[in-house]
Design an enzyme around this catalytic site. Structure first.
Site, mmCIF file in Angstrom:
data_model
loop_
_atom_site.group_PDB
_atom_site.id
_atom_site.type_symbol
_atom_site.label_atom_id
_atom_site.label_comp_id
_atom_site.label_asym_id
_atom_site.label_seq_id
_atom_site.Cartn_x
_atom_site.Cartn_y
_atom_site.Cartn_z
ATOM 1 C CG HIS A 110 -1.707 1.220 1.440
ATOM 2 N ND1 HIS A 110 -1.429 2.088 2.461
ATOM 3 C CD2 HIS A 110 -2.752 1.760 0.758
ATOM 4 C CE1 HIS A 110 -2.275 3.105 2.410
ATOM 5 N NE2 HIS A 110 -3.085 2.941 1.382
ATOM 6 C CD GLU B 87 -2.878 2.796 -3.391
ATOM 7 O OE1 GLU B 87 -3.279 3.967 -3.269
ATOM 8 O OE2 GLU B 87 -3.375 1.833 -2.765
ATOM 9 C CG HIS B 88 -0.063 6.287 -0.348
ATOM 10 N ND1 HIS B 88 -0.488 7.368 0.377
ATOM 11 C CD2 HIS B 88 -1.026 5.345 -0.242
ATOM 12 C CE1 HIS B 88 -1.669 7.081 0.928
ATOM 13 N NE2 HIS B 88 -2.019 5.858 0.573
ATOM 14 C CD GLU C 13 -4.843 5.300 3.447
ATOM 15 O OE1 GLU C 13 -3.738 5.635 2.982
ATOM 16 O OE2 GLU C 13 -5.646 4.581 2.837
#
Lengths: 440, 455
Positions: free
Chosen positions: B68, B71-72, B148
């Protein structure tokens, strides 16, 4: 996901444009008095229908806040000749989907069904009864009240709900736009109230019927009449009172054990029919509405990694709705983030957008217009907004032209007049601990 | 979709593709990139999605969250497209974009006017091999990811409960780790971890390109060859596939968090779809979930919420389409005055009814009617259609199986539903997680200031 999508707001704010074919909206008044908005589309064998009324939460009596939502929620939980279970099974048997929706202005029901005759007719028969012959059974009301109250108690522990509630109050005071249901107000709701609210607000001449999909004009006319011909006569519905636009600066810090502070900043903003709508809409895209490329996103997230989500938006309602800036950030840096957001907001209001920013905003909003009307569902939403807020039938055709005409000077001027950084409410839930103590 | 758990909540029933399936075209480039095109000419728009078969289940203990985090980082620039430019160029083209990471895959997407597809391809193919991963940018972005995590998990009692449930339910399989990663791991991750991840998984032979919209397949294939075809394939290191040893008895956990209402989740290990032609249990489990929670008149809502009023909400979920093992979940919130124990007893009574009495033909028909209608409704969303194709490919099935899956769901019998309930909804398979609500420490303290404040 890299970011939270503010779907509801995006829909309210969205407009559309006309380089490509926009949907042909047909409009008429049904014999019942209901106003009908129809787009015929035969590409898919399905039909979407929505019926909306001026029966949103701001029509709640203050001491019985939650009544509008309860009335809307009970519509499909019992109607003439059908129990709640009959209604649910009747829809499920044919794969039809019934949906409810409510905001501060509007309340309504939507239906999605296959357009083949057997399915369509059964779905519409049930919808017609739900809308026009609801029973509001006492036992169901009692159960739903208990569920509502449980939900409200839960919400009172959630930082985002605590923040939203305190913020609404700080921005709108006692105006209905700022009132949220409480356990006490929910407890007061009785069956008589629900019945009376329904009789007053769910009348044909107040109804907006949106129809999208696989039916002919003649069929759509029959559908609109079938769904509204037997609605109550209606009573004198109170209008939503005017909003006091100037508020005093306030700052509330509310303790909460969460790891993050939830920060909201704002004031009354603009109405749906506001003359400043387009400058404020385009300007807000630049400030905090434009996903990864807004100023707030750039300052708070991209440059400093201080938040996952940071945004600003206007809620364009019958009377001016709120202008809100929000973010969540680690408690320890909440004050730093707050100052950064305030400085960004001030900077934008003081100087307006740059020519480059305005160009980029227009490119996105105008270039992205086709994405706003690429499904039946999206077009149905527009029909509801156009109908309810009395926007011109050419709204979608005109949209990109209006965006294109906005100048940097207009945005600067509109923000300066409409958004005063020295008269704003701030709410911080989960504030840094030492700051959350009482002042004295 | 950031978590396995979110996955099944979002897609309670598998809603496969169909009548229009003839309009799906497929070609594999020489470098191994599979390109799938769904033509849909209703509106002059297009969606591009690139799916990498790498998700959090491919991570290792100690560096969870890297799928993840990468992904950022994919938005942080390449040699030719500086940081921030990707999003700016897509925005200037009128586009919308984002990405999502799940336990099974990572995907990137743009939605734009059809004329802008070449731009989207140019940018997406560029970051397939030219990503810059600097320590400075990683240091900033990992802070965003931590925020997040706080927003989505740490401060959300139900998300926290689900995270700890998964950690308890899986003993060996990496589904025990949250997609977003454990906070300790996020604190330990660095740019070198991101580089290693990118090097290992971001290669055309580990990806699927899905394009749906008002396009011609032949033109899309030509564009794909031009932009993606030049990226060399890389040899993939062998993928370690973890299993999950049989659970030998029920597990129970309690999670304390600030909240008002308790919450109960009961998770049973269950199979996932592996062979669409031969398997039958996953289809029966999908139908079972539909009988329990597929519509307002389904069993859990009808009996537990409406009739017995034990629950203020109650639901069931199962997702047959995953790379790893499946799970059948019951969850709910007790009504005021009812305990978690009473709700658990209520769920157990429902399970016993299924096991002893099965389901009626009428219920079965109702669930299937909804599956059929959903097939039509699905065609109103280009994005969802593309998503379904990408998801199937990324979990090791083929988009071509979608019609077969639909047919198989329609063929499920009442007896099969009863059989899977008997086989999988049993205690030895079960993990129970309870949210034990804690008061917010003391009463909220409020301070009002009437005067202007300093900035």
């Amino acid at each position: 996901m890299r970011t939270k999508m503010l779907v509801v707001v995006a829909l309210l704010l969205s407009g559309i444009n006309s380089v490509l074919a926009t949907p042909q909206i047909q409009h008429w008044q049904a014999p019942s008095g209901a106003r009908v908005f129809f787009v015929e589309n035969r590409n898919l064998p399905m039909l979407d229908v929505a019926v909306d009324f001026a029966a949103g939460s701001s029509f709640d009596p203050a001491e019985k806040s939650g009544l509008a939502g309860m009335t809307q929620g009970l519509l499909d939980l019992g109607a003439e000749g059908m129990s709640e279970d009959d209604i649910a099974r009747g829809m499920a048997d044919i794969g039809a989907q019934l949906g409810g929706r409510i905001d501060s202005d509007r309340s309504g029901i939507s239906l999605r069904t296959l357009s083949s005759a057997a399915e369509r007719d059964q779905a519409l028969d049930i919808l017609a009864r739900v809308l026009q012959r609801p029973l509001f059974p006492e036992a169901v009301l009692a159960r739903e009240k208990t569920r509502l109250i449980a939900g409200l108690k839960e919400a009172e522990t959630r930082p985002e709900s605590i923040a939203a509630k305190a913020f609404g109050k700080a921005v709108f005071g006692d105006h209905p736009y700022g009132v949220s249901p409480s356990v006490a107000s929910a407890e007061k709701i009785r069956r008589d109230d629900v019945e009376a609210f329904y009789r007053t607000h769910y009348s044909a001449d107040a109804a907006v019927v949106s129809i999208m999909g696989d039916v002919t004009r003649a069929e759509a006319e029959a559908i609109a009449q079938k769904l509204t011909g037997q609605l109550p006569q209606g009573g004198k519905a109170a209008r939503i009172p005017p909003v006091a636009m100037q508020i005093n600066t306030s700052e509330q810090r509310i303790a909460h054990p969460a790891t993050q502070s939830h920060i909201l900043i704002g004031a009354p903003g603009m109405a749906r029919n506001d003359p400043d709508y387009f400058p404020l809409y385009v300007g807000n895209y630049i400030l905090g509405g434009g996903g990864f490329v807004s100023r707030l996103m750039n300052e708070v997230r991209e440059k400093r990694g201080m938040a996952y989500s940071v945004y600003s938006y206007f809620v364009p309602t019958l009377e001016p709705g709120m202008f809100q800036v929000g973010l969540q950030t680690r408690k320890e840096q909440a004050d730093e983030a707050l100052q950064l957001v305030r400085a960004t907001l001030r900077g934008f209001i003081a100087k307006g957008p740059t020519a480059k920013e305005l160009l980029a905003a227009k490119q996105n909003i105008i270039g992205g217009f086709p994405l706003r009307i690429d499904s039946n569902k999206k077009i149905l939403e527009y029909l509801g907004v156009i109908g309810f807020y009395g926007l011109p039938l050419t709204y979608l055709d005109d949209f990109t032209g209006k965006v294109d005409k906005v100048t940097a000077a207009q945005i600067h001027d509109a923000f300066k007049r409409r958004v005063n950084p020295d008269a704003m409410a701030t709410v911080i839930v989960g504030a840094p601990e030492e700051k959350a103590e009482p002042a004295k | 979709m950031r978590a396995k758990l979110l996955g099944y909540l979002l897609f309670p029933l598998l809603l496969p593709a169909f009548a229009a399936h003839a309009e799906v075209f497929e070609q594999t480039l020489r470098n191994g990139l599979k390109v799938i095109v769904k033509e849909d000419h209703r509106a002059p728009v297009v969606v591009q999605q690139v799916w990498y078969r790498a998700g959090s289940m491919d991570e290792r203990t100690g560096s969870t969250g890297i799928a993840h985090a990468l992904e950022h980082m994919m938005f942080k620039g390449t040699r030719s497209v500086p940081k921030g430019e990707f999003s700016k160029r897509i925005a200037a083209a009128g586009g919308r974009e984002n990405a999502f990471t799940s336990s099974d895959y990572t995907a990137y997407f743009q939605q734009l006017h059809k004329s802008k597809l070449p731009l989207a391809m140019k940018l997406e193919s560029d970051r397939m091999r030219n990503l810059l991963l600097s320590e400075v940018e990683f240091g900033k972005e990992i802070k965003v990811v931590m925020e997040e995590r706080r927003t989505r998990t740490d401060d959300q009692p139900h998300a926290l409960l689900n995270e700890k449930l998964m950690a308890a339910a899986y003993q060996e399989h990496p589904y025990q780790h949250p997609v977003i990663g454990w906070m300790n791991d996020l604190q330990a991750l660095g740019a070198s971890d991101a580089k290693a991840w990118y090097q290992r998984w971001y290669t055309p032979n580990n990806a699927t390109l899905v394009v749906a919209g008002d396009v011609k397949a032949a033109e899309v294939f030509a564009l794909a060859r031009r932009y993606y075809g030049v990226i060399p394939a890389r040899k993939m290191a062998a993928r370690r596939n973890f299993g999950e040893p049989p659970q030998l008895g029920a597990k129970r956990i309690v999670v304390k968090a600030p909240a008002q209402l308790p919450h109960l989740v009961m998770a049973y290990h269950a199979p996932a779809l592996r062979d669409p032609a031969q398997d039958w249990q996953p289809y029966a489990l999908e139908v079972l979930a539909g009988v329990l929670d597929g519509n307002d008149s389904a069993r859990l809502n009808k009996t537990l919420v409406r009739e017995q009023q034990i629950a203020s909400s109650a639901g069931a979920g199962y997702d047959s389409t995953s790379r790893g093992p499946g799970m059948f979940v019951l969850e709910g919130t007790p009504s005021e005055g009812k305990s978690v124990g009473e709700l658990e007893a209520g769920f157990r009574e429902q399970v016993a009814r299924l096991v002893n009495e099965g389901v009626s033909e009428e219920e079965l028909k109702r669930v299937k009617a909804q599956v059929t209608a959903s097939e039509v409704y699905k065609r109103d969303s280009l994005f969802y259609q593309a998503m379904q194709i990408g998801q199937m490919e990324s979990i090791g099935l083929s988009h071509k199986n979608i019609p077969l899956i639909l047919q198989k769901i329609r063929e499920v019998s009442a007896q099969q539903v009863q059989e899977v309930a008997r086989e999988f909804l049993k205690d030895d398979n079960l993990t129970v997680a309870v949210l034990d609500p804690q008061p917010l420490s003391g009463k909220p303290k409020r301070k009002m200031e009437g005067a202007a404040h300093a900035h």
